[in-house]
Each structure stands twice: as C-alpha cells, then as structure tokens.
Scaffold this motif. Structure first.
Motif, PDB file in Angstrom:
ATOM      1  N   CYS A 109      25.176  46.196  50.903  1.00  0.00           N
ATOM      2  CA  CYS A 109      25.362  47.463  51.079  1.00  0.00           C
ATOM      3  C   CYS A 109      25.876  47.868  49.332  1.00  0.00           C
ATOM      4  CB  CYS A 109      27.560  47.162  51.457  1.00  0.00           C
ATOM      5  SG  CYS A 109      28.058  48.343  51.174  1.00  0.00           S
ATOM      6  N   PRO A 110      25.300  49.221  49.646  1.00  0.00           N
ATOM      7  CA  PRO A 110      24.802  49.760  47.921  1.00  0.00           C
ATOM      8  C   PRO A 110      26.000  50.058  47.184  1.00  0.00           C
ATOM      9  CG  PRO A 110      24.241  51.351  49.752  1.00  0.00           C
ATOM     10  CD  PRO A 110      24.478  49.918  50.432  1.00  0.00           C
ATOM     11  N   LEU A 111      27.414  50.256  48.316  1.00  0.00           N
ATOM     12  CA  LEU A 111      28.157  50.299  47.781  1.00  0.00           C
ATOM     13  C   LEU A 111      29.543  49.562  46.712  1.00  0.00           C
ATOM     14  CD1 LEU A 111      30.367  52.666  50.447  1.00  0.00           C
ATOM     15  CD2 LEU A 111      28.720  53.261  48.660  1.00  0.00           C
ATOM     16  N   LEU A 124      30.966  62.437  53.019  1.00  0.00           N
ATOM     17  CA  LEU A 124      32.003  63.176  53.724  1.00  0.00           C
ATOM     18  C   LEU A 124      32.477  62.705  55.275  1.00  0.00           C
ATOM     19  CD1 LEU A 124      31.219  66.569  51.466  1.00  0.00           C
ATOM     20  CD2 LEU A 124      32.834  64.891  50.698  1.00  0.00           C
ATOM     21  N   PRO A 125      34.262  62.908  55.573  1.00  0.00           N
ATOM     22  CA  PRO A 125      34.418  62.273  56.271  1.00  0.00           C
ATOM     23  C   PRO A 125      34.077  63.323  57.678  1.00  0.00           C
ATOM     24  CG  PRO A 125      36.124  62.842  55.592  1.00  0.00           C
ATOM     25  CD  PRO A 125      34.991  62.882  54.667  1.00  0.00           C
ATOM     26  N   CYS A 143      28.581  47.740  53.809  1.00  0.00           N
ATOM     27  CA  CYS A 143      29.402  46.909  55.139  1.00  0.00           C
ATOM     28  C   CYS A 143      30.531  47.662  55.455  1.00  0.00           C
ATOM     29  CB  CYS A 143      30.038  46.215  53.843  1.00  0.00           C
ATOM     30  SG  CYS A 143      31.039  46.014  52.745  1.00  0.00           S
ATOM     31  N   ALA A 144      31.258  46.703  56.524  1.00  0.00           N
ATOM     32  CA  ALA A 144      32.776  47.221  56.960  1.00  0.00           C
ATOM     33  C   ALA A 144      33.646  47.429  56.202  1.00  0.00           C
ATOM     34  CB  ALA A 144      32.760  45.989  58.248  1.00  0.00           C
ATOM     35  N   ASP A 145      33.523  46.481  55.444  1.00  0.00           N
ATOM     36  CA  ASP A 145      34.899  46.197  54.875  1.00  0.00           C
ATOM     37  C   ASP A 145      34.820  47.855  53.484  1.00  0.00           C
ATOM     38  OD1 ASP A 145      35.749  44.174  55.106  1.00  0.00           O
ATOM     39  OD2 ASP A 145      35.612  42.932  52.833  1.00  0.00           O
ATOM     40  N   CYS A 146      33.949  47.908  52.738  1.00  0.00           N
ATOM     41  CA  CYS A 146      33.688  49.489  52.612  1.00  0.00           C
ATOM     42  C   CYS A 146      33.513  50.694  53.151  1.00  0.00           C
ATOM     43  CB  CYS A 146      32.078  49.412  51.518  1.00  0.00           C
ATOM     44  SG  CYS A 146      32.465  48.652  50.175  1.00  0.00           S
ATOM     45  N   ASN A 147      33.613  50.559  54.294  1.00  0.00           N
ATOM     46  CA  ASN A 147      34.014  51.400  55.501  1.00  0.00           C
ATOM     47  C   ASN A 147      35.320  51.851  55.825  1.00  0.00           C
ATOM     48  OD1 ASN A 147      33.085  53.750  57.175  1.00  0.00           O
ATOM     49  ND2 ASN A 147      32.784  52.068  58.632  1.00  0.00           N
ATOM     50  N   LYS A 148      35.448  50.407  55.898  1.00  0.00           N
ATOM     51  CA  LYS A 148      37.353  50.426  56.101  1.00  0.00           C
ATOM     52  C   LYS A 148      37.472  51.325  54.699  1.00  0.00           C
ATOM     53  CE  LYS A 148      40.862  48.038  57.859  1.00  0.00           C
ATOM     54  NZ  LYS A 148      41.244  46.121  58.750  1.00  0.00           N
ATOM     55  N   LYS A 149      37.626  50.593  53.276  1.00  0.00           N
ATOM     56  CA  LYS A 149      38.392  50.769  52.645  1.00  0.00           C
ATOM     57  C   LYS A 149      38.147  52.539  52.109  1.00  0.00           C
ATOM     58  CE  LYS A 149      37.930  46.276  50.125  1.00  0.00           C
ATOM     59  NZ  LYS A 149      37.645  45.891  49.347  1.00  0.00           N
ATOM     60  N   LYS A 150      36.686  53.324  52.032  1.00  0.00           N
ATOM     61  CA  LYS A 150      36.868  54.363  52.008  1.00  0.00           C
ATOM     62  C   LYS A 150      37.433  55.258  53.552  1.00  0.00           C
ATOM     63  CE  LYS A 150      33.419  57.665  50.768  1.00  0.00           C
ATOM     64  NZ  LYS A 150      32.529  58.689  52.139  1.00  0.00           N
ATOM     65  N   SER A 151      37.467  55.034  54.281  1.00  0.00           N
ATOM     66  CA  SER A 151      38.377  55.231  55.468  1.00  0.00           C
ATOM     67  C   SER A 151      37.709  56.831  55.721  1.00  0.00           C
ATOM     68  CB  SER A 151      39.844  55.754  55.270  1.00  0.00           C
ATOM     69  OG  SER A 151      40.666  55.912  56.134  1.00  0.00           O
ATOM     70  N   ASN A 152      38.797  58.174  55.964  1.00  0.00           N
ATOM     71  CA  ASN A 152      38.626  59.273  56.034  1.00  0.00           C
ATOM     72  C   ASN A 152      39.148  59.927  54.417  1.00  0.00           C
ATOM     73  OD1 ASN A 152      37.618  59.398  58.147  1.00  0.00           O
ATOM     74  ND2 ASN A 152      39.287  59.515  59.651  1.00  0.00           N
ATOM     75  N   PHE A 213      36.587  50.607  46.251  1.00  0.00           N
ATOM     76  CA  PHE A 213      35.626  49.796  46.991  1.00  0.00           C
ATOM     77  C   PHE A 213      36.313  48.225  46.142  1.00  0.00           C
ATOM     78  CE2 PHE A 213      33.709  52.696  47.412  1.00  0.00           C
ATOM     79  CZ  PHE A 213      33.129  53.410  48.541  1.00  0.00           C
ATOM     80  N   GLY A 214      37.975  48.152  45.063  1.00  0.00           N
ATOM     81  CA  GLY A 214      38.256  47.528  45.307  1.00  0.00           C
ATOM     82  C   GLY A 214      37.368  45.447  44.176  1.00  0.00           C
ATOM     83  N   LEU A 215      35.809  46.550  43.272  1.00  0.00           N
ATOM     84  CA  LEU A 215      35.335  45.533  42.649  1.00  0.00           C
ATOM     85  C   LEU A 215      35.364  44.320  41.690  1.00  0.00           C
ATOM     86  CD1 LEU A 215      32.430  48.345  42.710  1.00  0.00           C
ATOM     87  CD2 LEU A 215      33.067  46.945  44.830  1.00  0.00           C
TER      88      LEU A 215
END
Ligand SMILES: [Zn+2]
Length: 292
Positions: A109-111, A124-125, A143-152, A213-215
């Motif tokens: 995941c690049p994020l 952009l959602p 990754c699924a976690d970053c996708n979820k954290k970003k949401s809409n 992203f809670g890095l």
C-alpha cells in the motif's frame, strides 16, 4: 507517502470500456456524460499537480440539478457510481481487467507502506465526485485498512490533502524520524520532521497524512515486533560492547536507507544507533515479551 507511476490509461478510454455493454436505455444516459468525465479528469489532474485538490467543488463533478429534476439527477448519479461498482470493479464487468491492472500496479500500500494492496481507493470519493468514479488517476491501489480510514472524506483545506502517490513525491528528502524511549520496556516513537526548505503547507499535508492513516501507531507496532525478534541478537551484541551493537545498528540503518530512506526500519535503526542507552544494553533487563 510512497510515489507510484501514474496509470497510462485515459479516463475517457476507461469510461467507454466500462459502459460498452450497457443496455440501450442506460447507454443513452451514460453517453451524455463522456465529455464531462473527460473534462473532469483533465481538471482533476491539474489541481493534483498544483496541490489544490481542496478547491474542487463537488457540485461541478456530478450531474447538474437543475436542469435535471432531483429524481433524474439521482438516477444519473447512481448510474455513474455503478460504472465503477458494477462495470469496473464488478467481477463480470467489462472494465474488470482494467481494475485488476490498476490494483496490481503496487503490491504494498502506497498510503501506509505496510499493508498488502487488496483494493482500489477513490482519492476523491465517487459518492461526491461521480465524474471521477473511473478516472484512473483517482484510483489508488491500497490496503483495506487505509481504504477504510479514508472512507468518503474529501479535503476542504490545504492541510487536509493527504499525499497523492501519483502526483506527490517527497522521497528525495528525509522526513520520517524516530526516537527511542530510554526506559524499560523500550519503545520507538515515530514523527514527521520536515526539512527546513519545505513550504509550510507541505509540512501540514504530510503531518495530516501521518495522522489520517495512523502511521505513528502503525510503525510503533511494527518496531515493537522487530525489537522482540532481535532481542536475543541485540543482547548478545551489547554484551560484547556498546560499539559492537552500535556498528550493527548503523550498518542496518545505512543498508535500509540505501533503498528506503523514509521506511520505518530506516528511522528505527538510525534512532537505536544514536541511543547510547540502547547500545549500552539499557534495554536488556526487559523481557522480550514486554515490547509488544
Ligand atoms: Zn495502507
């Protein structure tokens, strides 16, 4: 945080491929928006390059109302969203090979730099920017976690623009640093340390990305696991003398930095090598299991 080469496919090409098997009624509506999709993609790429993504009004990137009635605008918006969900991401959608190709452009995941890529994330959602629903440069392997954290979410200020792997490349500078908590149990904390020449806005964006992203927490967890795994080796080296352990840690940091200057391991090994407390074996009294 990690740059990617932008996709070579154009938004109009992807859009046409996705709507190629639409039934006549839907196709008549979707054809109306081909120019809007093309124009939106051009505008989007430009504001990404200018780091002005927060200035894009969502109202200009979805079916207009008026002149459409509320119901018609909703119907058209749903059709445009479905170009992504059914026609690009859908297992049997005509655009699915393109989805797979975009997702396969990165394995990690690049994020966050940690997770395995399992999905595409709309930078952009699509719920607010329907004309960008299948724009390749708006679709990030993630990754699924970053996708979820970003949401809409969509940025409304300069600072809220998270880094865009296709347009932002900050890897020429060292910006990720770590500090060792010199107490038992030992932990490693991570932070963004902006180079002096960075504009204030860039610093705020990178800090915002780090938080979004809670890095800090993610990297601290990885570091804790690494300290457990190497506890035995570090103990042995420290018992031979602080310089023996310091040399090992410095060489590890240099090796990581040669390929990944802002990787959490690079920052961690650098911080450990600079800690006289750690190199002198201050951590040894802690059982390894205390690190996690
Ligand atoms: Zn991620």
């Amino acid at each position: 945080m990690w740059p990617l080469t932008p996709p070579s496919r154009s938004a109009p090409d992807v859009y046409r491929q996705c709507i190629s098997n639409a039934n006549a009624g839907n196709r008549a509506i979707l054809d109306l928006y081909e120019d809007s999709v093309a124009q939106a993609s051009t505008t989007y790429d430009q504001v990404c390059r200018d780091q002005q993504l927060h200035t894009l009004p969502g109202t200009a990137f979805r079916p207009p109302c008026p002149p459409l009635t509320d119901d018609a605008a909703k119907q058209h918006a749903d059709l445009l969203e479905n170009v992504y969900t059914q026609r690009l991401a859908g297992e049997r959608g005509p655009g699915r090979p393109i989805y797979d190709e975009l997702r396969a452009s990165a394995r990690r995941c690049p994020l966050c730099g940690i997770g395995m890529v399992t999905t595409l994330d709309h930078h952009l959602p699509k719920t607010k920017y329907q004309y960008l629903a299948v724009t390749p440069t708006n679709l990030l392997p993630a990754c699924a976690d970053c996708n979820k954290k970003k949401s809409n979410t969509a940025p409304v200020t300069t600072d809220e623009q998270t880094l865009h792997p296709y347009f932002d490349n900050i890897d020429q500078d060292i910006w990720l640093t770590a500090t060792v908590t010199e107490q038992v149990p030992c932990t490693v904390q991570f932070a963004v340390t902006a180079p002096a020449h960075w504009p204030h806005a860039l610093t705020r964006r990178v800090e915002g990305h780090f938080r979004a992203f809670g890095l800090g927490e993610l990297y601290a967890l990885q570091a804790g696991d690494q300290l457990v795994g190497f506890h035995h080796l570090f103990t042995e080296l420290a018992q031979r003398g602080a310089e023996t352990l310091r040399t090992h840690l410095t060489e590890s940091a240099d090796s990581q930095a040669a390929e990944r200057r802002n990787h959490w391991q690079t920052a961690m090994y650098r911080a450990l090598s600079l800690s006289t407390w750690f190199c002198s074996g201050g951590f040894i009294s802690a059982p390894a299991t205390n690190y996690v």
